[in-house]
Motif scaffolding. Structure first.
Motif, PDB file in Angstrom:
ATOM      1  N   ASP A 125     -21.474 -13.322   8.032  1.00 54.25           N
ATOM      2  CA  ASP A 125     -20.488 -14.383   8.142  1.00 54.25           C
ATOM      3  C   ASP A 125     -21.125 -15.716   7.744  1.00 54.25           C
ATOM      4  OD1 ASP A 125     -18.812 -16.492   9.190  1.00 54.25           O
ATOM      5  OD2 ASP A 125     -17.742 -14.941  10.317  1.00 54.25           O
ATOM      6  N   GLU A 126     -20.516 -16.414   6.760  1.00 52.65           N
ATOM      7  CA  GLU A 126     -21.113 -17.630   6.232  1.00 52.65           C
ATOM      8  C   GLU A 126     -21.188 -18.738   7.272  1.00 52.65           C
ATOM      9  OE1 GLU A 126     -22.627 -18.147   3.457  1.00 52.65           O
ATOM     10  OE2 GLU A 126     -22.301 -16.067   2.823  1.00 52.65           O
ATOM     11  N   GLN A 127     -20.120 -18.894   8.058  1.00 59.55           N
ATOM     12  CA  GLN A 127     -20.126 -19.954   9.064  1.00 59.55           C
ATOM     13  C   GLN A 127     -21.220 -19.721  10.120  1.00 59.55           C
ATOM     14  OE1 GLN A 127     -16.189 -20.247  10.668  1.00 59.55           O
ATOM     15  NE2 GLN A 127     -15.342 -21.236   8.829  1.00 59.55           N
ATOM     16  N   ILE A 128     -21.289 -18.505  10.584  1.00 58.59           N
ATOM     17  CA  ILE A 128     -22.323 -18.181  11.571  1.00 58.59           C
ATOM     18  C   ILE A 128     -23.704 -18.295  10.951  1.00 58.59           C
ATOM     19  CG2 ILE A 128     -23.206 -16.395  13.117  1.00 58.59           C
ATOM     20  CD1 ILE A 128     -20.383 -15.322  13.375  1.00 58.59           C
ATOM     21  N   LYS A 129     -23.808 -17.879   9.686  1.00 53.41           N
ATOM     22  CA  LYS A 129     -25.094 -17.952   8.997  1.00 53.41           C
ATOM     23  C   LYS A 129     -25.562 -19.397   8.865  1.00 53.41           C
ATOM     24  CE  LYS A 129     -27.370 -15.974   4.913  1.00 53.41           C
ATOM     25  NZ  LYS A 129     -28.048 -14.889   5.630  1.00 53.41           N
ATOM     26  N   GLU A 130     -24.605 -20.307   8.571  1.00 56.62           N
ATOM     27  CA  GLU A 130     -24.944 -21.718   8.465  1.00 56.62           C
ATOM     28  C   GLU A 130     -25.423 -22.263   9.813  1.00 56.62           C
ATOM     29  OE1 GLU A 130     -25.604 -25.381   6.770  1.00 56.62           O
ATOM     30  OE2 GLU A 130     -25.181 -23.440   5.821  1.00 56.62           O
ATOM     31  N   LYS A 131     -24.745 -21.836  10.852  1.00 55.28           N
ATOM     32  CA  LYS A 131     -25.138 -22.283  12.187  1.00 55.28           C
ATOM     33  C   LYS A 131     -26.548 -21.790  12.535  1.00 55.28           C
ATOM     34  CE  LYS A 131     -23.838 -21.932  17.056  1.00 55.28           C
ATOM     35  NZ  LYS A 131     -22.887 -21.342  18.027  1.00 55.28           N
ATOM     36  N   LEU A 132     -26.809 -20.528  12.230  1.00 58.38           N
ATOM     37  CA  LEU A 132     -28.141 -19.983  12.498  1.00 58.38           C
ATOM     38  C   LEU A 132     -29.199 -20.668  11.644  1.00 58.38           C
ATOM     39  CD1 LEU A 132     -27.237 -16.176  12.708  1.00 58.38           C
ATOM     40  CD2 LEU A 132     -27.804 -17.702  14.603  1.00 58.38           C
ATOM     41  N   HIS A 133     -28.808 -21.039  10.406  1.00 65.75           N
ATOM     42  CA  HIS A 133     -29.721 -21.754   9.511  1.00 65.75           C
ATOM     43  C   HIS A 133     -30.129 -23.080  10.124  1.00 65.75           C
ATOM     44  CE1 HIS A 133     -30.580 -24.669   6.314  1.00 65.75           C
ATOM     45  NE2 HIS A 133     -31.136 -23.644   5.651  1.00 65.75           N
ATOM     46  N   ASN A 134     -29.143 -23.796  10.617  1.00 64.93           N
ATOM     47  CA  ASN A 134     -29.436 -25.102  11.229  1.00 64.93           C
ATOM     48  C   ASN A 134     -30.285 -24.953  12.498  1.00 64.93           C
ATOM     49  OD1 ASN A 134     -27.930 -26.323   9.207  1.00 64.93           O
ATOM     50  ND2 ASN A 134     -26.029 -26.261  10.425  1.00 64.93           N
ATOM     51  N   GLU A 135     -30.015 -23.917  13.292  1.00 68.75           N
ATOM     52  CA  GLU A 135     -30.802 -23.705  14.505  1.00 68.75           C
ATOM     53  C   GLU A 135     -32.268 -23.429  14.172  1.00 68.75           C
ATOM     54  OE1 GLU A 135     -28.950 -20.548  16.599  1.00 68.75           O
ATOM     55  OE2 GLU A 135     -27.306 -21.777  17.401  1.00 68.75           O
ATOM     56  N   ALA A 136     -32.498 -22.596  13.161  1.00 72.33           N
ATOM     57  CA  ALA A 136     -33.868 -22.269  12.779  1.00 72.33           C
ATOM     58  C   ALA A 136     -34.590 -23.497  12.242  1.00 72.33           C
ATOM     59  CB  ALA A 136     -33.868 -21.148  11.744  1.00 72.33           C
ATOM     60  N   LEU A 137     -33.886 -24.279  11.412  1.00 69.12           N
ATOM     61  CA  LEU A 137     -34.509 -25.467  10.835  1.00 69.12           C
ATOM     62  C   LEU A 137     -34.779 -26.516  11.911  1.00 69.12           C
ATOM     63  CD1 LEU A 137     -35.457 -26.462   8.104  1.00 69.12           C
ATOM     64  CD2 LEU A 137     -33.231 -27.566   7.783  1.00 69.12           C
ATOM     65  N   THR A 138     -33.853 -26.636  12.855  1.00 69.62           N
ATOM     66  CA  THR A 138     -34.056 -27.586  13.956  1.00 69.62           C
ATOM     67  C   THR A 138     -35.288 -27.189  14.777  1.00 69.62           C
ATOM     68  OG1 THR A 138     -31.685 -28.000  14.086  1.00 69.62           O
ATOM     69  CG2 THR A 138     -33.007 -28.594  16.014  1.00 69.62           C
ATOM     70  N   LEU A 139     -35.446 -25.893  15.017  1.00 65.57           N
ATOM     71  CA  LEU A 139     -36.598 -25.426  15.765  1.00 65.57           C
ATOM     72  C   LEU A 139     -37.889 -25.726  15.016  1.00 65.57           C
ATOM     73  CD1 LEU A 139     -37.657 -23.937  18.254  1.00 65.57           C
ATOM     74  CD2 LEU A 139     -37.368 -21.785  17.023  1.00 65.57           C
ATOM     75  N   LEU A 140     -37.873 -25.544  13.678  1.00 66.99           N
ATOM     76  CA  LEU A 140     -39.059 -25.846  12.885  1.00 66.99           C
ATOM     77  C   LEU A 140     -39.420 -27.326  12.963  1.00 66.99           C
ATOM     78  CD1 LEU A 140     -38.695 -23.763   9.590  1.00 66.99           C
ATOM     79  CD2 LEU A 140     -40.539 -23.636  11.247  1.00 66.99           C
TER      80      LEU A 140
END
Length: 938
Positions: free
Chosen positions: A636-651
């Motif tokens: 799912d693109e929307q969920i994928k975008e959200k997970l992308h932002n979470e991972a980048l925020t953690l980094l």
């Protein structure tokens, strides 16, 4: 009533005749002889005390016989001594005797520790008879507390003296008892604060309570005894009053009659000694008796002395004597006084000897109970008793009486090896006997793990659940078994509830959880139990059983782990007193618990990073990996975008600076582009950033990277030029942009630029035309500037050489009129230097650091000298030269600089000219001065 004829006879005493001490020659000692006319006797305080009747010398004596057999005496009365009473706890002797003819007995109290003219001190004298009625004294007794004394008379009356018997002033005498029968015996009995007086006559027995006002009395029996035929027992027989009749011996309490024993025969003397009853009786049953049944024998018939053990019902000793006067106890032995003046001593054998003497006979006749009672009464040690119990048990076992045998074996616990008994009762038909033995073994805390195992197996085989529960559900203070062994056996036998109860009660947490999880499968209960444990135990058990619990109750287990790793307090109130702050575990150590439970793991890790910012690095690493996995597999693109932002925020949280490489590998594994680029940037890996864009053929991004980071790493432009040069596509626009920056920063030699672009078939001369023209123009201007500078240096060198020649060929005229330091008019004495500076001598001496150097020129000269020394020191720094040559934009200038330092030639530096200078040394000195002057001029 017990017939003494049935009692066993033993010889527990050794009989000897007391003899006088041996003489110096060692000849055999003759028997010791008593003084003649002995009428009464007693013992105590380390002596045998005798009283005699009127002797030939006309003096009536009281004799003392100590253990050394050295007789001593003093005259107590003029006619006779009729009664003696020696107190055992005090050095007080009470006597009754006569000083004149007629019935007028006197009582005298003697203090044996005090002396009056060499004799004991008589502290009190008073008449014995009550009132004025003449009567004969029949018996005497004194209380050991010195507050009571009783005198019995032949007319049946008893006089009681109350108070301090040693003084007239502090005592009171009164008639306690009146009767029509002669008083034959008196005895005081003290029990606590209660005092009784036993009074026995020839026809009755009475008890008086002296601790109560008016002295109430009670008649105990309607028959009495003869003189000297009564006594008081010791505490082993409860201080009973013993009365010996001709048919029986009776025992009395102050308020009732006790047991009786059928000892027939005319009793003459009765005493109590160390738990034994001593009776002297006539040997002939048909001998006549007078009104006083126990009076002295009227003939020389043989007399029998018997020593009875009333507790164990046997005769300890029996022997015949000739006309016994009395039996006394002193120095741990019995002394038998006979009318012929001899003393016979009866020495009791030691306990071991007595037991060995009787044990064979008792065991042979299977009289084990008597042997046991005998051993106890003689205080045999526990090892000896245990051996008797064992033999008794073996006897009963061989007879088939297993119940009786096990009771005897139980009494051997602590002494007999348990395996001796256990082997006898391992048969299934005797398992109940074995159970009883093992129970007692546990109650005495002498059981080991094997005994516990065996007992629990007995319970399970007997299906005796009530006994099993009673055994395991004892209070903490009554536990007599190895708890862990019991848990193992119960678990093996399938009694899980009992095993769980035992484990929980005695805090065997590991066993409790093991049974709950592996046998009962009660995961919820096990998890709640862990939550009640102290922190250290809860932590260790969650590490051990966390995976099992996570598999079956994931949500509850996750919640407990969150609490355990943040602020843990036991839910059951098992926290230590005064412990307000909760403890927390290392959350990183519990990550393996979440295997195959990624959803719960993510929730746990996110919770830890939110509430505990300083969580271990492993928590952040695992959370990053988990988020990258979820991002990579999400469709799912929307969920994928959200997970992308979470991972980048953690980094970007700054938690991966110390584990940069690990985070980079994770991002590369999951092809997380933005994360990779961010980490490259944070790690200043600018070339990797550019290579990443090169791999993806993002030309504009390559240029942007060079523009952003080219100032920090100049080689990026060179790499970009090489990258575009290798491309067969039309990259003229990008090449031009790169060349423009290379030209502005002078990053590459023109020849190298041409060689680089020669590999690109699409790059024509027009691409680098402007670059080459500009470069050539700059070099032309630089050449002109260098030629001008060279011309200037040549002219300066020529001038300096001329100046040197002038100094060498013509004298130097000093025309200075002012001091170069103080600027005052120059006066003699003065100091002049070839450099043209002049000084007052006192100014020079004050400011100069060296006598041979000008103070004004010294700073500049030092700078030049330092430069020369620095060049000398750096001549061999080839690594530094190579590095500067590689990194410099103008390599020719670096080489020229090192030529100037003398790296490529050998320079000899001479600072001082010695005497006898040669042309070579003079030339070297000129070169030095030339260098100094050149530096100063510039």
């Amino acid at each position: 009533m017990a017939a003494y004829l049935q009692w066993r006879r033993f010889v527990f005493f050794d009989r000897e005749t007391v003899r006088e001490p041996s003489g110096p020659d060692g000849a055999g000692a003759k028997p010791f002889a008593l003084p003649p006319g002995i009428a009464v006797c007693d013992s105590g305080r380390g002596s045998l005390v005798f009283g005699d009747i009127l002797c030939g010398a006309g003096r009536c004596q009281i004799w003392f016989l100590p253990r050394s057999l050295q007789l001593s005496s003093f005259q107590a009365y003029k006619l006779r001594v009729t009664h003696l009473y020696q107190l055992k706890q005090h050095s007080i002797l009470v006597s009754i005797g006569e000083d004149e003819e007629g019935i007028n007995p006197l009582v005298k109290v003697w203090n044996l520790e005090k002396r009056d003219g060499g004799n004991p001190l008589c502290t009190r004298i008073f008449p014995a008879i009550p009132g004025n009625k003449p009567t004969v004294v029949s018996c005497l007794t004194v209380h050991e507390n010195l507050n009571f004394m009783a005198i019995g008379f032949a007319d049946g009356s008893v006089v009681l003296t109350k108070g301090d018997i040693t003084r007239d002033r502090h005592s009171k005498t009164q008639i306690l008892h009146e009767g029509s029968y002669p008083v034959t015996g008196l005895a005081f009995r003290q029990s606590g604060k209660t005092t009784h007086l036993f009074v026995v006559t020839t026809e009755n027995i009475q008890s008086y309570m002296l601790s109560v006002k008016d002295y109430p009395h009670l008649e105990l029996d309607t028959h009495g005894c003869g003189l000297r035929c009564s006594s008081l027992s010791d505490p082993s027989q409860d201080l009973q009053f013993i009365v010996a009749g001709n048919e029986c011996v009776y025992l009395y309490q102050p308020d009732e009659r006790g047991p009786c024993f059928a000892f027939e025969g005319q009793k003459l003397i009765v005493h109590w000694y160390r738990g034994y009853l001593i009776i002297v009786s006539k040997d002939r049953k048909t001998s006549p008796k007078s009104e006083f049944a126990g009076n002295e024998a009227q003939n020389s018939d043989k007399q029998v002395l018997n020593i009875y053990d009333l507790c164990n019902k046997f005769i300890a000793y029996s022997s015949i004597f000739d006309d016994i006067v009395d039996v006394l106890a002193e120095w741990g032995s019995l002394y038998v006084l006979t009318r012929d003046g001899k003393i016979h001593v009866l020495q009791e054998k030691d306990t071991q000897t007595k037991l060995e003497a009787c044990k064979f006979m008792l065991f042979r006749k299977n009289l084990f109970e008597m042997a046991i009672n005998l051993a106890k009464s003689h205080h045999l040690d526990s090892d000896g008793l245990s051996e008797i119990f064992r033999q008794y048990g073996d006897h009963l076992y061989n007879k088939g009486n297993h119940d009786g045998a096990i009771q005897q074996y139980i009494r051997t616990i602590g002494k007999l090896e348990p395996s001796y008994v256990i082997r006898k009762f391992l048969d299934a038909q005797r398992i109940h006997n074995l159970t009883a033995y093992l129970q007692m073994l546990h109650l005495q805390s002498l059981a080991n793990a094997d005994h516990t195992t065996l007992l629990l197996n007995c319970y399970t085989k007997l299906k005796d659940s009530s006994k099993l529960e009673e055994f395991i559900k004892t209070s903490e203070s009554e536990v007599h078994f190895d708890v862990e062994t019991a848990i193992k056996v119960l678990r093996q036998a399938g009694y899980y509830s009992h095993a769980v109860y035992l484990a929980e009660k005695h805090e065997h947490h590991e066993w409790y959880l093991k049974i709950q999880l592996e046998d009962i499968k009660n995961y919820q209960e096990a998890l709640q139990y862990i939550g009640k444990l102290p922190f250290e135990q809860a932590e260790s058990n969650m590490k051990r059983y966390g995976k099992i619990l996570m598999h079956h109750v994931p949500n509850e287990t996750t919640e407990l782990l969150k609490i355990l790793c943040t602020d843990y307090h036991p839910s059951g109130g098992n926290e230590s007193p005064g412990m307000l702050e909760g403890k927390k575990a290392n959350s990183e150590e519990f990550i393996p618990v979440f295997a195959n439970n990624s959803r719960e793991l993510k929730a746990f890790l996110e919770h830890m990073t939110e509430v505990q910012a300083d969580s271990p690095q492993g928590v952040y690493d695992t959370l990053l990996e988990l988020r990258l996995q979820n991002w990579a597999h999400e469709q799912d693109e929307q969920i994928k975008e959200k997970l992308h932002n979470e991972a980048l925020t953690l980094l970007k949280s700054g938690r991966f600076k110390t584990v940069f490489d690990k985070a980079l590998v994770l991002c590369q594994m999951h092809n997380f582009k933005d994360g990779v680029l961010y980490l490259y940037e944070q790690g200043k890996l600018f070339q990797q950033i550019m290579h990443y864009h090169m791999q993806n053929e993002q030309y504009k991004k390559v240029i942007e990277v060079c523009e952003l980071y080219g100032d920090q790493e100049a080689c990026l432009w060179e790499q970009a030029l090489g990258y575009f040069a290798r491309k067969e596509e039309n990259c003229k626009e990008h090449i031009a942009a790169v060349l423009k920056h290379i030209e502005n920063k002078n990053l590459m030699p023109p020849l190298l630029v041409v060689q680089t672009l020669a590999h690109n078939s699409t790059a024509t001369l027009s691409v680098i035309k402007d670059y080459l023209v500009n470069k050539l123009q700059k070099q032309s201007r630089q050449i002109e500037q260098d030629e001008q500078r060279i011309q200037k240096y040549r002219e300066e060198t020529t001038r300096i050489r001329l100046e040197i020649e002038e100094l060498k060929a013509s004298p130097k005229i000093f025309q200075k009129t002012k001091c170069s330091i103080c600027t005052s008019a120059l006066e003699l004495p003065s100091v002049h230097f070839l450099c043209g500076h002049s000084f007052h001598q006192h100014c020079f001496e004050s400011y100069s650091e060296s006598d041979s150097e000008c103070p004004t020129c010294l700073p500049e000269n030092r700078k030049v000298m330092d430069m020369i020394r620095t060049q000398e020191q750096k001549r061999d720094l080839h690594d530094q030269f190579q590095h500067q040559l590689k990194c410099s934009n103008d390599g020719f200038s670096v080489v020229a600089d090192y030529f100037g330092r003398g790296v490529f030639n050998k320079l000899t530096l001479i600072t001082d000219l010695p005497s006898g200078k040669t042309a070579t040394t003079i030339e070297a000195g000129l070169q030095r001065e030339l260098l100094i002057h050149t530096k100063r001029s510039t």
